[in-house]
Scaffold this motif. Structure first.
Motif, PDB file in Angstrom:
ATOM      1  N   SER A 169      41.562  52.758  43.158  1.00  0.00           N
ATOM      2  CA  SER A 169      41.958  52.921  41.703  1.00  0.00           C
ATOM      3  C   SER A 169      40.948  53.241  40.657  1.00  0.00           C
ATOM      4  N   LEU A 170      39.359  52.707  40.679  1.00  0.00           N
ATOM      5  CA  LEU A 170      38.412  53.654  39.997  1.00  0.00           C
ATOM      6  C   LEU A 170      38.121  54.642  40.804  1.00  0.00           C
TER       7      LEU A 170
ATOM      8  N   ARG B 168      42.687  48.324  46.869  1.00  0.00           N
ATOM      9  CA  ARG B 168      43.471  49.581  46.482  1.00  0.00           C
ATOM     10  C   ARG B 168      42.860  49.038  44.716  1.00  0.00           C
ATOM     11  N   ASP B 169      42.172  48.188  44.381  1.00  0.00           N
ATOM     12  CA  ASP B 169      42.038  48.228  43.131  1.00  0.00           C
ATOM     13  C   ASP B 169      40.363  48.481  42.760  1.00  0.00           C
TER      14      ASP B 169
ATOM     15  N   LEU C  70      42.156  38.921  50.015  1.00  0.00           N
ATOM     16  CA  LEU C  70      42.182  40.041  48.432  1.00  0.00           C
ATOM     17  C   LEU C  70      42.767  40.985  49.850  1.00  0.00           C
TER      18      LEU C  70
ATOM     19  N   LEU D  13      34.879  40.322  42.202  1.00  0.00           N
ATOM     20  CA  LEU D  13      35.356  41.021  43.845  1.00  0.00           C
ATOM     21  C   LEU D  13      37.308  42.053  42.437  1.00  0.00           C
ATOM     22  N   ARG D  14      36.929  42.678  43.662  1.00  0.00           N
ATOM     23  CA  ARG D  14      38.419  44.065  43.394  1.00  0.00           C
ATOM     24  C   ARG D  14      39.373  43.944  44.967  1.00  0.00           C
ATOM     25  N   SER D  15      39.787  43.861  44.716  1.00  0.00           N
ATOM     26  CA  SER D  15      41.309  44.354  46.220  1.00  0.00           C
ATOM     27  C   SER D  15      40.784  45.818  46.524  1.00  0.00           C
TER      28      SER D  15
ATOM     29  N   VAL E 121      38.309  34.314  49.059  1.00  0.00           N
ATOM     30  CA  VAL E 121      38.340  35.384  48.260  1.00  0.00           C
ATOM     31  C   VAL E 121      39.079  36.900  48.891  1.00  0.00           C
TER      32      VAL E 121
ATOM     33  N   LEU F 109      32.065  35.880  42.793  1.00  0.00           N
ATOM     34  CA  LEU F 109      33.187  35.497  42.644  1.00  0.00           C
ATOM     35  C   LEU F 109      34.291  36.635  41.519  1.00  0.00           C
ATOM     36  N   TYR F 110      33.556  37.330  40.014  1.00  0.00           N
ATOM     37  CA  TYR F 110      33.299  37.102  39.421  1.00  0.00           C
ATOM     38  C   TYR F 110      33.729  39.211  39.445  1.00  0.00           C
TER      39      TYR F 110
END
Lengths: 242, 102
Positions: A194-195, A190-191, A28, A186-188, A24, A183-184
């Motif tokens: 943004s944080l 750019r996400d 991403l 994970l963030r892309s 994943v 898995l949960y």
């Protein structure tokens, strides 16, 4: 084109879950991933390398140290510096934080999120001054922000905003990692960036924190781990290389 | 000079052990924006789900173009739905629906 890097995926012992996380992450858009292993996981590291090479992702090995005092930190560094590409230290006491900030063998500084522990060790001005003279970067883990309720999250964002501002004032780089255990988490890229905008970081610097800054750490350490490396600017040159 | 509103369209994917319906997804996103940025943030972002495929857990959301980073941050900060872990991943962003779908 930016090469996105997540310097902190946590390996929990399940290789199939790790494989899914790596797949994943690669989808991403990450090209380099660092996985945090415990010190004796040689076989798991080998397996992770195979999975990453199948996916076309660059793997960096990382170890997270949680020493109780400075002596323990120095002992662990002596043992592990040449075995892992990234050394991160979770600074649980002020003494450890100060030692970690000035030691050039340490790449990443982490601070606890628990408010009681935060009172003992945090990224203050003196810490930033010491870190600016060494090589360590301040790491923000998205998982720490995501795991909290709204009130704690607000408090955490305020603290991190202050720490990043202090670091930037003293020229200490900061990086943003997912800190994902599954898995949960994970963030892309750019996400994740943004944080950082929630902590008053401009968009370009936020993107650097998930691409250039972590990549610099990996490349610098790979250079250092080469057999011909002696010290910064000095390496063994032979034959035609002269 | 034109006063046409500019939007960004974001394709997203939901990772969750449960299958979620469009209404649930909309509620979760709105709640996350309000928790993170308040009612003012929600009014500025103007999020609107354009489509959501519950089978594949993918959808398209629209927002005002200036507030895309805030929408992304709000989506990224969703870590649980109910008691179950979840993640909203933005896969692609575009200025037009046609480009996003292609």
């Amino acid at each position: 084109m930016r090469r996105f890097t997540d310097l902190h995926l946590r390996f929990q012992g399940d290789l199939s879950e790790l494989k899914e996380m790596l797949r994943v992450s690669s989808e991403l858009g990450y090209s380099t991933l660092a996985i945090s292993f415990s010190q004796n996981m040689k076989e798991e590291i080998k397996q992770a390398r195979i999975i990453c090479s199948d996916l076309g992702v660059d793997l960096a090995t990382r170890v997270d140290l949680e020493p109780k005092n400075e002596g323990e930190l120095l002992k662990a560094l002596k043992e592990l510096r040449y075995r892992f590409e990234i050394i991160a230290v979770k600074c649980l006491t002020k003494g450890v934080a100060r030692q970690a900030a000035k030691d050039r063998r340490i790449d990443v500084l982490n601070f606890p999120i628990d408010p009681a522990q935060r009172e003992r060790a945090y990224f203050d001005h003196q810490e930033a001054v010491l870190a600016s003279g060494a090589l360590a970067a301040l790491e923000i883990n998205a998982s720490t922000i995501l795991g909290e309720g709204p009130f704690n999250r607000a408090r955490l964002l305020a603290t991190m905003r202050k720490e990043i501002a202090e670091g930037r004032r003293m020229g200490v780089p900061f990086i943003l990692s997912s800190g994902a255990e599954n898995l949960y988490g994970l963030r892309s890229p750019r996400d994740l960036a943004s944080l950082l905008t929630l902590m008053d970081v401009d968009w370009e610097s936020a993107l650097d924190a998930v691409s250039e800054e972590p990549l610099k750490i990996v490349e610098r350490n790979r250079e250092k781990l080469k057999a011909e490396y002696i010290s910064p600017g000095v390496r063994v040159v032979e034959g035609d290389q002269k | 000079m034109t006063f046409r509103r500019r939007y960004r369209y974001a394709g997203f994917r939901v990772l969750s052990p449960n299958h979620l319906g469009e209404r649930e997804v909309r509620d979760v996103i709105q709640r996350s924006i309000v928790e993170l940025l308040g009612a003012q943030g929600l009014s500025r972002i103007e999020p609107r789900i354009i489509e959501y495929d519950a089978e594949r857990s993918v959808g398209i959301i629209r927002c005002k173009h200036l507030y895309l980073p805030l929408l992304r941050a709000s989506l990224a900060s969703i870590a649980t739905i109910g008691e179950k872990p979840a993640a909203f991943l933005v896969l692609k962003v575009s200025g037009s629906l046609r480009a996003l779908r292609s």
